[in-house]
Design a protein around this motif. Structure first.
Motif, PDB file in Angstrom:
ATOM      1  N   ASN A   1       0.646  -1.264   0.100  1.00  0.00           N
ATOM      2  CA  ASN A   1      -0.095  -0.056  -0.106  1.00  0.00           C
ATOM      3  C   ASN A   1       0.795   1.355  -0.055  1.00  0.00           C
ATOM      4  O   ASN A   1       0.479   2.249  -0.705  1.00  0.00           O
ATOM      5  CB  ASN A   1      -1.016  -0.166   1.188  1.00  0.00           C
ATOM      6  CG  ASN A   1      -2.234  -0.892   1.062  1.00  0.00           C
ATOM      7  OD1 ASN A   1      -2.662  -1.135  -0.069  1.00  0.00           O
ATOM      8  ND2 ASN A   1      -2.559  -1.703   1.964  1.00  0.00           N
ATOM      9  N   THR A   2       1.911   1.060   0.681  1.00  0.00           N
ATOM     10  CA  THR A   2       3.014   2.509   0.705  1.00  0.00           C
ATOM     11  C   THR A   2       3.341   2.705  -0.769  1.00  0.00           C
ATOM     12  O   THR A   2       3.399   3.863  -1.279  1.00  0.00           O
ATOM     13  CB  THR A   2       4.142   2.008   1.705  1.00  0.00           C
ATOM     14  OG1 THR A   2       3.844   1.918   2.799  1.00  0.00           O
ATOM     15  CG2 THR A   2       5.209   3.216   1.414  1.00  0.00           C
ATOM     16  N   SER A   3       3.760   1.368  -1.542  1.00  0.00           N
ATOM     17  CA  SER A   3       4.164   1.658  -3.013  1.00  0.00           C
ATOM     18  C   SER A   3       2.971   2.342  -3.579  1.00  0.00           C
ATOM     19  O   SER A   3       3.361   3.168  -4.575  1.00  0.00           O
ATOM     20  CB  SER A   3       4.469   0.324  -3.311  1.00  0.00           C
ATOM     21  OG  SER A   3       4.649   0.372  -4.812  1.00  0.00           O
ATOM     22  N   ALA A   4       1.741   1.809  -3.521  1.00  0.00           N
ATOM     23  CA  ALA A   4       0.650   2.369  -4.235  1.00  0.00           C
ATOM     24  C   ALA A   4       0.510   3.976  -4.062  1.00  0.00           C
ATOM     25  O   ALA A   4       0.400   4.734  -4.981  1.00  0.00           O
ATOM     26  CB  ALA A   4      -0.463   1.519  -3.880  1.00  0.00           C
ATOM     27  N   ILE A   5       0.862   4.537  -2.577  1.00  0.00           N
ATOM     28  CA  ILE A   5       0.543   5.803  -2.257  1.00  0.00           C
ATOM     29  C   ILE A   5       2.069   6.625  -2.897  1.00  0.00           C
ATOM     30  O   ILE A   5       1.470   7.719  -3.456  1.00  0.00           O
ATOM     31  CB  ILE A   5       0.752   5.987  -0.697  1.00  0.00           C
ATOM     32  CG1 ILE A   5      -0.710   5.371  -0.404  1.00  0.00           C
ATOM     33  CG2 ILE A   5       0.905   7.427  -0.464  1.00  0.00           C
ATOM     34  CD1 ILE A   5      -0.903   5.249   1.195  1.00  0.00           C
ATOM     35  N   LEU A   6       2.856   5.929  -2.890  1.00  0.00           N
ATOM     36  CA  LEU A   6       4.014   6.572  -3.602  1.00  0.00           C
ATOM     37  C   LEU A   6       3.880   6.567  -4.990  1.00  0.00           C
ATOM     38  O   LEU A   6       4.542   7.545  -5.542  1.00  0.00           O
ATOM     39  CB  LEU A   6       5.499   5.929  -3.344  1.00  0.00           C
ATOM     40  CG  LEU A   6       5.904   5.935  -1.934  1.00  0.00           C
ATOM     41  CD1 LEU A   6       7.012   5.026  -1.763  1.00  0.00           C
ATOM     42  CD2 LEU A   6       5.935   7.338  -1.276  1.00  0.00           C
ATOM     43  N   SER A   7       3.200   5.916  -5.683  1.00  0.00           N
ATOM     44  CA  SER A   7       2.913   5.934  -7.103  1.00  0.00           C
ATOM     45  C   SER A   7       2.258   7.208  -7.402  1.00  0.00           C
ATOM     46  O   SER A   7       2.311   7.826  -8.695  1.00  0.00           O
ATOM     47  CB  SER A   7       2.072   4.770  -7.546  1.00  0.00           C
ATOM     48  OG  SER A   7       2.859   3.780  -7.288  1.00  0.00           O
ATOM     49  N   LEU A   8       1.598   7.776  -6.656  1.00  0.00           N
ATOM     50  CA  LEU A   8       1.069   9.038  -6.960  1.00  0.00           C
ATOM     51  C   LEU A   8       1.884  10.174  -7.244  1.00  0.00           C
ATOM     52  O   LEU A   8       1.414  11.261  -7.861  1.00  0.00           O
ATOM     53  CB  LEU A   8      -0.005   9.752  -5.597  1.00  0.00           C
ATOM     54  CG  LEU A   8      -1.225   8.869  -5.449  1.00  0.00           C
ATOM     55  CD1 LEU A   8      -1.805   9.008  -3.954  1.00  0.00           C
ATOM     56  CD2 LEU A   8      -2.283   8.730  -6.217  1.00  0.00           C
ATOM     57  N   VAL A   9       3.326  10.106  -6.681  1.00  0.00           N
ATOM     58  CA  VAL A   9       4.075  11.070  -7.111  1.00  0.00           C
ATOM     59  C   VAL A   9       4.860  10.583  -8.325  1.00  0.00           C
ATOM     60  O   VAL A   9       5.121  11.429  -9.282  1.00  0.00           O
ATOM     61  CB  VAL A   9       5.063  11.243  -5.794  1.00  0.00           C
ATOM     62  CG1 VAL A   9       6.372  12.075  -6.384  1.00  0.00           C
ATOM     63  CG2 VAL A   9       4.575  11.569  -4.650  1.00  0.00           C
ATOM     64  N   VAL A  10       5.235   9.053  -8.377  1.00  0.00           N
ATOM     65  CA  VAL A  10       5.839   8.773  -9.356  1.00  0.00           C
ATOM     66  C   VAL A  10       5.123   8.811 -10.737  1.00  0.00           C
ATOM     67  O   VAL A  10       5.668   9.094 -11.899  1.00  0.00           O
ATOM     68  CB  VAL A  10       6.312   7.367  -9.088  1.00  0.00           C
ATOM     69  CG1 VAL A  10       7.281   6.648 -10.119  1.00  0.00           C
ATOM     70  CG2 VAL A  10       7.208   7.280  -7.696  1.00  0.00           C
ATOM     71  N   VAL A  11       3.948   8.563 -10.677  1.00  0.00           N
ATOM     72  CA  VAL A  11       3.206   8.422 -12.013  1.00  0.00           C
ATOM     73  C   VAL A  11       2.882   9.735 -12.524  1.00  0.00           C
ATOM     74  O   VAL A  11       1.918  10.251 -11.860  1.00  0.00           O
ATOM     75  CB  VAL A  11       1.902   7.578 -11.627  1.00  0.00           C
ATOM     76  CG1 VAL A  11       0.855   7.612 -12.889  1.00  0.00           C
ATOM     77  CG2 VAL A  11       2.194   6.038 -11.424  1.00  0.00           C
ATOM     78  N   CYS A  12       3.619  10.323 -13.202  1.00  0.00           N
ATOM     79  CA  CYS A  12       3.522  11.793 -13.658  1.00  0.00           C
ATOM     80  C   CYS A  12       4.383  11.669 -15.177  1.00  0.00           C
ATOM     81  O   CYS A  12       5.284  11.247 -15.445  1.00  0.00           O
ATOM     82  CB  CYS A  12       4.540  12.233 -12.732  1.00  0.00           C
ATOM     83  SG  CYS A  12       5.008  14.127 -13.020  1.00  0.00           S
ATOM     84  N   GLY A  13       3.390  12.541 -16.010  1.00  0.00           N
ATOM     85  CA  GLY A  13       4.077  12.690 -17.340  1.00  0.00           C
ATOM     86  C   GLY A  13       2.969  12.780 -18.176  1.00  0.00           C
ATOM     87  O   GLY A  13       1.886  13.100 -18.163  1.00  0.00           O
ATOM     88  N   ASP A  14       3.424  12.608 -19.740  1.00  0.00           N
ATOM     89  CA  ASP A  14       2.646  12.716 -20.721  1.00  0.00           C
ATOM     90  C   ASP A  14       1.531  11.420 -20.620  1.00  0.00           C
ATOM     91  O   ASP A  14       1.789  10.631 -20.050  1.00  0.00           O
ATOM     92  CB  ASP A  14       3.266  12.487 -22.099  1.00  0.00           C
ATOM     93  CG  ASP A  14       4.390  13.538 -22.099  1.00  0.00           C
ATOM     94  OD1 ASP A  14       4.393  14.526 -21.418  1.00  0.00           O
ATOM     95  OD2 ASP A  14       5.149  13.341 -23.015  1.00  0.00           O
ATOM     96  N   ILE A  15       0.343  11.876 -21.308  1.00  0.00           N
ATOM     97  CA  ILE A  15      -0.849  10.511 -21.363  1.00  0.00           C
ATOM     98  C   ILE A  15      -0.014   9.241 -21.876  1.00  0.00           C
ATOM     99  O   ILE A  15      -0.348   8.207 -21.128  1.00  0.00           O
ATOM    100  CB  ILE A  15      -1.857  11.213 -22.395  1.00  0.00           C
ATOM    101  CG1 ILE A  15      -2.318  12.432 -21.726  1.00  0.00           C
ATOM    102  CG2 ILE A  15      -2.993   9.981 -22.532  1.00  0.00           C
ATOM    103  CD1 ILE A  15      -3.520  13.016 -22.758  1.00  0.00           C
TER     104      ILE A  15
END
Lengths: 310, 211
Positions: free
Chosen positions: A192-206
């Motif tokens: 679940n920590t990894s899923a929350i951190l994905s909110l920062v990491v998932v970033c960029g073009d469509i």
């Protein structure tokens, strides 16, 4: 013939172009008074960027305020009608400028769309935001997020209440280490920590992040919001504006004001955002309106500082 | 032409250590180590331009877009709350924000507590969170003098080793925030230079983990 561009300031010229754009898209101008009863802002202070308001006593003894926000006035003074209502405004608002502790007059142009809002209306609003940025400069980026995805992911991973509030601040700063610390304090497991951190990491073009969006979806609320968000992004791709769109879930400012889709526009050479908007269904509920709403404002006061806007 | 990333570094010993970290991460600018009074140093080849600014001003340079990225202490970020991204804890300049008082001090909750500090907002938020009624005395330096001369009951200040406190017969009452140097970025610049700024952040992260 008079060349008005030589006479008008960059703010005035941009405002004219934006007004013409919104009128051409079927939005009608909404003109309002400079002030409202102070009560309106006291009752809805959660929806204001800042609680400070300039007040004065009217001749009949009522406490009035110079508008710190336009949307509140439009929603308060409009009526529920069938279908959707589309308006644009060109007004000054009065807010405390950050870091100065002094009030500032800010020229704003913006649009509001409320009523039976559909996905098509949301896409249309985003397209209009993208076109507005194009009117300011061709070097622009429209940052897009969905607060339902953010809240759904956090809540389904176990971040609620005060911990969720702190996590939203850390997400807004893209502060991975602070987010990790909050998850550790709350005893959230690695997955679940990894899923929350994905909110920062998932970033960029469509194209870059589209496939990763499903990995964020934990819980029914987040899954439904991801599906809605993906449908909006696909529609934007079809309309040919994908190159200007950046998905960025760190866009979590004003969570009291916005719900669902939220977006912010940047122009190269201007250090702050020049456009901000999103869905504001919470405000509609608070004002007992039986409708959904989406809109955005363009902040014209920073444009003069940027050189060579094209 | 290669886009140059403007980097605001904090003047002083910490800034020199921070520059070394950037150098090891692959962003050298040898001219910065030459003895002179220049404030701006550029290496076009690796696409960076460094400039030295007062440590407490780094966040302003970055927030206002004069610098794309910079390195600022967490104390400054908490005090001024600039609208910037906080991309990495560089694990340098580590210390604490702490409450300190004369040895043997006991807080009497029946009366307003007088607090001397350079960090008025941090102190206000800390005591507000405890529901404590405080009178904040904002000072710009020599904070340790305040309780000695009776100007305040306690101080809120940065504590590194505690040596200055001990020499002035003060002691730490509570350490309440970890402070260290942070890599920050302007929100607009980040959108237009995401790849390059991410590269720099990753390079610094690798160096930080090696330490």
């Amino acid at each position: 013939m008079t060349d008005y561009r030589q006479i008008l300031s960059v703010e005035e010229w941009t405002a004219l172009k934006l007004r013409a754009l919104y009128a051409s898209q079927g939005y009608r101008q909404y003109k309002m008074r400079k002030f409202e009863p102070y009560d309106l802002y006291v009752q809805n202070k959660d929806f204001l960027m800042d609680e400070a308001v300039i007040t004065f006593t009217d001749t009949d003894g009522r406490l009035m305020a110079l508008k710190p926000d336009v949307t509140l006035s439009i929603i308060k003074n409009s009526r529920d009608e069938d279908g959707t209502q589309k308006v644009y405004y060109y007004e000054n608002v009065y807010r405390v400028a950050k870091g100065t502790q002094a009030f500032k007059e800010i020229m704003q142009v913006g649009v509001e769309c409320f009523g039976d809002i559909t996905r098509e209306d949301l896409v249309e609003n985003l397209l209009l935001a993208a076109k507005s940025l194009d009117e300011i400069s061709c070097d622009n980026i429209l940052e897009v997020s969905h607060l339902g995805v953010v809240a759904g992911t956090m809540e389904s991973c176990g971040l609620v209440g005060g911990a969720k509030k702190r996590a939203l601040v850390a997400l807004g700063e893209k502060n991975v280490q602070a987010l990790k610390g909050i998850c550790a304090q709350e005893g959230i497991d690695e997955e679940n920590t990894s899923a929350i951190l994905s909110l920062v990491v998932v970033c960029g073009d469509i194209d870059e992040v589209f496939a990763s969006l499903d990995k964020l979806a934990k819980g029914d609320k987040a899954k439904a919001c991801v599906a809605e968000f993906k449908a909006i992004l696909l529609a934007l791709q079809e309309k040919g504006v994908a190159d200007k769109i950046r998905i960025d879930f760190s866009l979590v400012e004003n969570v009291n004001y916005y719900s669902g889709l939220t977006f912010k526009g940047f122009v190269e050479g201007i250090p702050t955002s020049v456009l901000a908007g999103g869905e504001y269904n919470n405000l509609m509920k608070k004002m007992k309106r039986n409708a959904r709403a989406v809109g955005f404002a363009v902040y014209l006061d920073g444009l003069a500082k940027a050189e060579g806007l094209s | 032409m290669k886009k140059i990333i403007n980097v605001a570094l904090p003047k002083g010993r910490l800034g020199e250590k921070v520059y070394d970290l950037f150098e090891k991460a692959g962003y050298p600018c040898p001219s910065i180590k030459e003895p002179n009074r220049k404030l701006v140093f550029e290496n076009e080849e690796v696409g960076v331009r460094y400039f030295w600014v007062k440590p407490s001003d780094v966040a302003i340079y970055v927030e206002r877009g004069a610098a794309d990225i910079g390195v600022a202490g967490k104390d400054i970020l908490l005090e001024y709350a600039p609208d910037v991204y906080e991309l990495l804890d560089l694990q340098m300049g580590k210390c604490w924000m702490a409450v300190a008082a004369k040895a043997g001090f006991v807080d009497d909750r029946n009366r307003t507590l007088t607090v001397a500090t350079k960090f008025s907002n941090i102190a206000k938020q800390y005591y507000f969170g405890q529901g404590r009624d405080v009178d904040i005395v904002h000072l710009n330096g020599s904070i340790e003098l305040a309780p000695i001369l009776g100007l305040s009951d306690v101080i809120v200040d940065i504590v590194e080793t505690g040596a200055t406190l001990r020499e002035n017969k003060l002691e730490v009452v509570e350490k309440f925030v970890d402070i260290s140097a942070r890599l920050i970025a302007n929100k607009s610049s980040f959108q237009f230079n995401r790849q390059k700024i991410e590269e720099i952040r990753k390079g610094l992260e690798i160096q930080t983990e090696k330490k």
